[in-house]
Design a protein around this motif. Structure first.
Motif, PDB file in Angstrom:
ATOM      1  N   ILE A  98     -15.387 -51.957 -39.527  1.00 33.72           N
ATOM      2  CA  ILE A  98     -14.794 -51.536 -38.259  1.00 33.72           C
ATOM      3  C   ILE A  98     -15.453 -50.263 -37.750  1.00 33.72           C
ATOM      4  O   ILE A  98     -15.748 -50.124 -36.554  1.00 33.72           O
ATOM      5  CB  ILE A  98     -13.272 -51.322 -38.411  1.00 33.72           C
ATOM      6  CG1 ILE A  98     -12.567 -52.646 -38.732  1.00 33.72           C
ATOM      7  CG2 ILE A  98     -12.683 -50.686 -37.163  1.00 33.72           C
ATOM      8  CD1 ILE A  98     -12.659 -53.687 -37.645  1.00 33.72           C
ATOM      9  N   GLU A 103     -16.505 -50.086 -30.934  1.00 38.66           N
ATOM     10  CA  GLU A 103     -15.785 -50.702 -29.825  1.00 38.66           C
ATOM     11  C   GLU A 103     -16.146 -52.173 -29.607  1.00 38.66           C
ATOM     12  O   GLU A 103     -15.545 -52.845 -28.771  1.00 38.66           O
ATOM     13  CB  GLU A 103     -16.068 -49.932 -28.528  1.00 38.66           C
ATOM     14  CG  GLU A 103     -17.477 -50.056 -27.991  1.00 38.66           C
ATOM     15  CD  GLU A 103     -18.463 -49.087 -28.641  1.00 38.66           C
ATOM     16  OE1 GLU A 103     -19.595 -49.000 -28.158  1.00 38.66           O
ATOM     17  OE2 GLU A 103     -18.069 -48.433 -29.632  1.00 38.66           O
ATOM     18  N   LEU A 126      -4.782 -50.795 -40.336  1.00 38.23           N
ATOM     19  CA  LEU A 126      -5.974 -50.389 -39.586  1.00 38.23           C
ATOM     20  C   LEU A 126      -6.131 -51.252 -38.329  1.00 38.23           C
ATOM     21  O   LEU A 126      -6.500 -50.744 -37.259  1.00 38.23           O
ATOM     22  CB  LEU A 126      -7.218 -50.507 -40.463  1.00 38.23           C
ATOM     23  CG  LEU A 126      -8.538 -50.078 -39.809  1.00 38.23           C
ATOM     24  CD1 LEU A 126      -8.473 -48.618 -39.362  1.00 38.23           C
ATOM     25  CD2 LEU A 126      -9.707 -50.288 -40.777  1.00 38.23           C
ATOM     26  N   GLU A 129      -3.694 -49.881 -35.879  1.00 37.04           N
ATOM     27  CA  GLU A 129      -4.136 -48.541 -35.441  1.00 37.04           C
ATOM     28  C   GLU A 129      -5.251 -48.641 -34.410  1.00 37.04           C
ATOM     29  O   GLU A 129      -5.287 -47.870 -33.446  1.00 37.04           O
ATOM     30  CB  GLU A 129      -4.624 -47.754 -36.665  1.00 37.04           C
ATOM     31  CG  GLU A 129      -5.187 -46.384 -36.355  1.00 37.04           C
ATOM     32  CD  GLU A 129      -5.794 -45.715 -37.574  1.00 37.04           C
ATOM     33  OE1 GLU A 129      -6.859 -45.068 -37.433  1.00 37.04           O
ATOM     34  OE2 GLU A 129      -5.218 -45.846 -38.669  1.00 37.04           O
ATOM     35  N   LYS A 130      -6.147 -49.619 -34.582  1.00 35.75           N
ATOM     36  CA  LYS A 130      -7.280 -49.789 -33.675  1.00 35.75           C
ATOM     37  C   LYS A 130      -6.931 -50.645 -32.455  1.00 35.75           C
ATOM     38  O   LYS A 130      -7.765 -50.839 -31.564  1.00 35.75           O
ATOM     39  CB  LYS A 130      -8.462 -50.413 -34.416  1.00 35.75           C
ATOM     40  CG  LYS A 130      -9.022 -49.546 -35.537  1.00 35.75           C
ATOM     41  CD  LYS A 130      -9.590 -48.248 -35.002  1.00 35.75           C
ATOM     42  CE  LYS A 130     -10.234 -47.421 -36.114  1.00 35.75           C
ATOM     43  NZ  LYS A 130     -10.787 -46.135 -35.611  1.00 35.75           N
ATOM     44  N   LEU A 132      -6.293 -53.916 -32.345  1.00 38.84           N
ATOM     45  CA  LEU A 132      -6.998 -55.191 -32.368  1.00 38.84           C
ATOM     46  C   LEU A 132      -6.022 -56.363 -32.377  1.00 38.84           C
ATOM     47  O   LEU A 132      -4.866 -56.227 -32.779  1.00 38.84           O
ATOM     48  CB  LEU A 132      -7.895 -55.272 -33.617  1.00 38.84           C
ATOM     49  CG  LEU A 132      -8.903 -54.135 -33.806  1.00 38.84           C
ATOM     50  CD1 LEU A 132      -9.669 -54.326 -35.102  1.00 38.84           C
ATOM     51  CD2 LEU A 132      -9.854 -54.048 -32.625  1.00 38.84           C
TER      52      LEU A 132
END
Length: 244
Positions: A98, A103, A126, A129-130, A132
Motif C-alpha cells: 500500500i 494513491e 489499514l 484507514e486508507k 479503500l
C-alpha cells in the motif's frame, strides 16, 4: 444493546471453555482448518447437523494457489488483488504494498481461504484507514479470517457466486498447547477484539455469532441475503444470486 452483546459474548466464551479438557479429547480427531497445511481442505464442509454438507461451489482458483502465502498484484483501475493464505507477516507485506502503490490503489479484491487472525485484523484496519473498498469476485473465496479483511472496506461488494464463509478462531500450527485457563482467557480476548472490530466496521452481530457456532473444521457459508442483512456488503446490487 451493544454492552449486552459484548457481555453475551464473554459469557459464551466462558461456558465454551469450562470443559476444555473433555472437548479437546473429543475433538482430537477433528483437525482445525489451516489453509497452509497440505492435508487441510481449502474449502471445509458446510456446517450441518448430520453428514458434512458440500460447499455451495468450488472456487475458480486452484488449491495450490490458494494455499500459498498471500500475494499482491496491482490490476487496472486501481484494484489490488490479494490472493492466497493469510500467513503470519502478511499484514507487513500488505502495508509495504500500500505504501509503495500510494494513491493508485482504490480497492482490494480478495481471494483467500483465510489464515492469521492478527494479520487479517491489521490488514482490515489499514484498508479502512486508507478509505479503500473491498470486493470478492465471482467464484473467488473469502473464508475463515478473510471476511475480517473484507469488513475493512468502506464499500464492500460480493459478486454473483462469490464464496464467503466463517468459523471459530483456533490456534493453527502451534506446537505448545495452552492450559485450559490460558485457552479460556485467549479465546475471550480474541472474541472481544473481533466483535469490537466488526462493530466498528459497521457489521451486524449475526456474522460473528455464526462464526462462534461453527467448529474450526467446518465453514458457515453465507448466503447473499445474510451478507446484506449483516451489512457485510454495501454496494448497490451486491446481493447477488447464487447458482442452483
Amino acid at each position: 444493546m451493544r454492552g449486552a452483546f459484548f457481555g453475551l459474548l464473554a459469557a459464551a466464551g466462558t461456558f465454551l471453555f469450562v470443559d476444555l479438557r473433555e472437548m479437546s479429547l473429543a475433538n482430537a480427531a477433528r483437525p482445525g482448518h489451516d489453509p497452509m497445511a497440505t492435508d487441510a481442505p481449502v474449502l471445509p464442509p458446510a456446517l450441518t447437523e448430520g453428514v458434512p454438507g458440500a460447499p455451495p461451489m468450488e472456487p475458480e482458483t486452484s488449491r495450490e494457489i490458494l494455499r500459498r502465502p498471500i500475494r499482491f498484484e496491482l490490476l487496472p483501475g486501481g484494484m489490488l488483488k490479494a490472493e492466497g493464505s493469510i500467513d503470519p507477516g502478511a499484514a507487513d507485506r500488505f502495508a509495504e504494498e500500500i505504501a509503495a502503490r500510494g494513491e493508485y490503489v482504490k480497492a482490494v479484491t480478495l481471494n483467500s481461504p483465510g489464515g492469521s487472525v492478527e494479520d487479517a485484523l491489521t490488514m482490515s484496519k489499514l484498508i479502512r484507514e486508507k478509505g479503500l473498498n473491498t470486493k470478492v469476485a465471482t467464484k473467488a473465496l473469502c473464508a475463515s479470517s478473510c471476511p475480517l479483511v473484507f469488513a475493512g472496506g468502506v464499500a464492500r461488494e460480493a459478486e454473483e457466486n462469490a464464496i464467503l464463509g466463517v468459523h471459530q478462531v483456533f490456534n493453527a500450527g502451534e506446537v505448545r498447547r495452552p492450559s485450559p485457563e490460558q485457552a479460556m482467557s485467549g479465546a475471550q480476548s480474541t472474541t472481544a477484539r473481533i466483535a469490537r472490530h466488526l462493530d466498528e466496521m459497521g457489521i451486524g452481530n449475526g456474522l460473528w455469532i455464526h462464526a462462534l457456532e461453527t467448529p474450526p473444521d467446518r465453514l458457515y457459508y453465507l448466503t447473499p441475503e445474510e451478507m446484506a442483512a449483516f451489512k457485510l456488503i454495501t454496494t448497490p446490487g451486491a446481493t447477488a444470486k447464487r447458482a442452483d
